[in-house]
Design an enzyme around this catalytic site. Structure first.
Site, PDB file in Angstrom:
ATOM      1  N   GLU A 116      51.795  36.991  50.766  1.00 43.57           N
ATOM      2  CA  GLU A 116      51.558  38.429  50.728  1.00 43.57           C
ATOM      3  C   GLU A 116      52.346  39.172  51.802  1.00 43.57           C
ATOM      4  O   GLU A 116      52.787  40.303  51.580  1.00 43.57           O
ATOM      5  CB  GLU A 116      50.061  38.718  50.877  1.00 43.57           C
ATOM      6  CG  GLU A 116      49.241  38.420  49.647  1.00 43.57           C
ATOM      7  CD  GLU A 116      48.951  36.934  49.455  1.00 43.57           C
ATOM      8  OE1 GLU A 116      49.160  36.159  50.412  1.00 43.57           O
ATOM      9  OE2 GLU A 116      48.508  36.549  48.350  1.00 43.57           O
ATOM     10  N   HIS A 132      38.014  37.754  46.515  1.00 40.17           N
ATOM     11  CA  HIS A 132      38.453  38.350  45.262  1.00 40.17           C
ATOM     12  C   HIS A 132      37.620  39.574  44.889  1.00 40.17           C
ATOM     13  O   HIS A 132      37.842  40.174  43.847  1.00 40.17           O
ATOM     14  CB  HIS A 132      38.347  37.331  44.124  1.00 40.17           C
ATOM     15  CG  HIS A 132      39.139  36.090  44.343  1.00 40.17           C
ATOM     16  ND1 HIS A 132      38.789  35.130  45.263  1.00 40.17           N
ATOM     17  CD2 HIS A 132      40.278  35.643  43.756  1.00 40.17           C
ATOM     18  CE1 HIS A 132      39.674  34.144  45.245  1.00 40.17           C
ATOM     19  NE2 HIS A 132      40.581  34.434  44.326  1.00 40.17           N
TER      20      HIS A 132
END
Length: 328
Positions: free
Chosen positions: A60, A129
């Site tokens: 990321e 998540h």
């Protein structure tokens, strides 16, 4: 005009803007051949090719850095982070560089990028998540933070975010991705950033929310209408910069306000809205501002999400307390 889901509207907006502007590229983990973890980018590789639909390594920090580098050199990068809980490695790049670029160059340059990420719970996944990180980024100067609540708003707001000359964090409510469909015309018309939407007008109560919680807030307004209570429903949509003028005008009319958020209660964006109401709208209020929010804990796993995410019953309880303090 087709009926489509929110995730389909996100895909439609990216494809529309990529056709309109050849400088728009999308990048992220598995967004090319796989079409993204939620299939938001499905079909884009076939239409636009590997030069504009870029599969990145599973890193990321690298995704954010690539997007910033491209965006400072005339390319409009739309980066996907698979879940909002994975945004933390991006913070250094986004906060210390993207958000400061206009200020750092004294307005001579900007960083027109969009970082998209699924946000909040509802799919019974592990905690990384299912987090609601809008407040984290809304507190950072130099960033716009957008959280749509419907397919039509996702389409129009994403177009506006891609066209914006400064960095935008675009948080997509995971729970709403395929929850319902709505007519969306692929007309290339953007919706305004930095403005709240008045979902419905009302006279007795102001309900304020954004993202996934707008679904439950609308259901509450429907139930209240059956009981003779007229609720005005406001979708903040762009959390930063915050359009308090619309909220203050509503509360001046209704005198009561309940703010609904999925993120943790302490220090959440609901608190920011409530503080502004206390500073600038106190004399309009018949009763204290109420907040309905997530708990100050890590999002629990699987079915326990249901006890964390505010539901219509929790919202209605707060509304009823409000009317006990200040009857209609």
């Amino acid at each position: 005009m087709p009926n489509i889901t929110l995730i389909e509207a996100v895909n439609l907006a990216m494809a529309s803007e990529m056709r309109r502007d050849p400088n728009v590229v999308v990048l992220g983990e598995d967004i090319g051949r796989n079409g993204g973890v939620f299939r938001a980018t499905l079909g884009l590789l076939d239409e636009f090719g590997e030069g504009r639909v870029i599969d990145t390594p599973l890193a990321e920090t690298l995704v954010a850095a690539m997007a910033i580098g491209l965006s400072t050199q005339g390319i409009k990068a739309v980066a996907e982070i698979q879940f909002s809980g994975f945004l933390y490695p991006c913070v250094d790049q986004v906060v210390n560089h993207a958000a400061r670029y206009r200020n750092r160059t004294r307005g001579r340059m900007s960083c027109p990028l969009v970082i998209r990420a699924p946000n909040s719970g509802g799919i019974h996944a592990p905690e990384h998540h299912s987090e609601s990180l809008e407040t984290t980024f809304a507190q950072m100067p130099g960033l716009r933070v957008v959280c749509p609540s419907s397919p039509a708003r996702a389409y129009g707001l994403l177009l506006a975010a891609i066209r914006d000359p400064d960095p935008v964090i675009f948080l997509e409510p995971t729970r709403l991705y395929r929850l319902f469909k709505q007519p969306v015309e692929d007309d290339g018309e953007a919706l305004p950033l930095d403005s709240c939407f008045i979902d419905r007008s009302g006279a007795d109560l102001t309900l304020v929310s954004w993202g996934a919680m707008m679904h439950d807030t609308r259901l509450v307004a429907d139930q209240l209408a059956e009981e003779g209570i007229s609720a005005e429903v406001i979708d903040i949509a762009t959390l930063k910069p915050l359009d308090m003028a619309t909220i203050l005008a509503s509360v001046a009319k209704t005198g009561r306000c309940v703010i609904v958020s999925e993120s943790p209660r302490a220090g959440g964006w609901a608190s920011e809205v409530a503080a502004n109401l206390a500073e600038h709208g106190l004399l309009s209020l018949f009763a204290p501002v109420m907040r309905v929010a997530g708990y100050d804990t890590v999002m629990p796993l699987a079915q326990l999400e249901r006890s964390y995410i505010p539901d219509t019953d929790r919202i209605l309880r707060e509304v009823r307390k409000l009317f006990e303090m200040a009857p209609k």
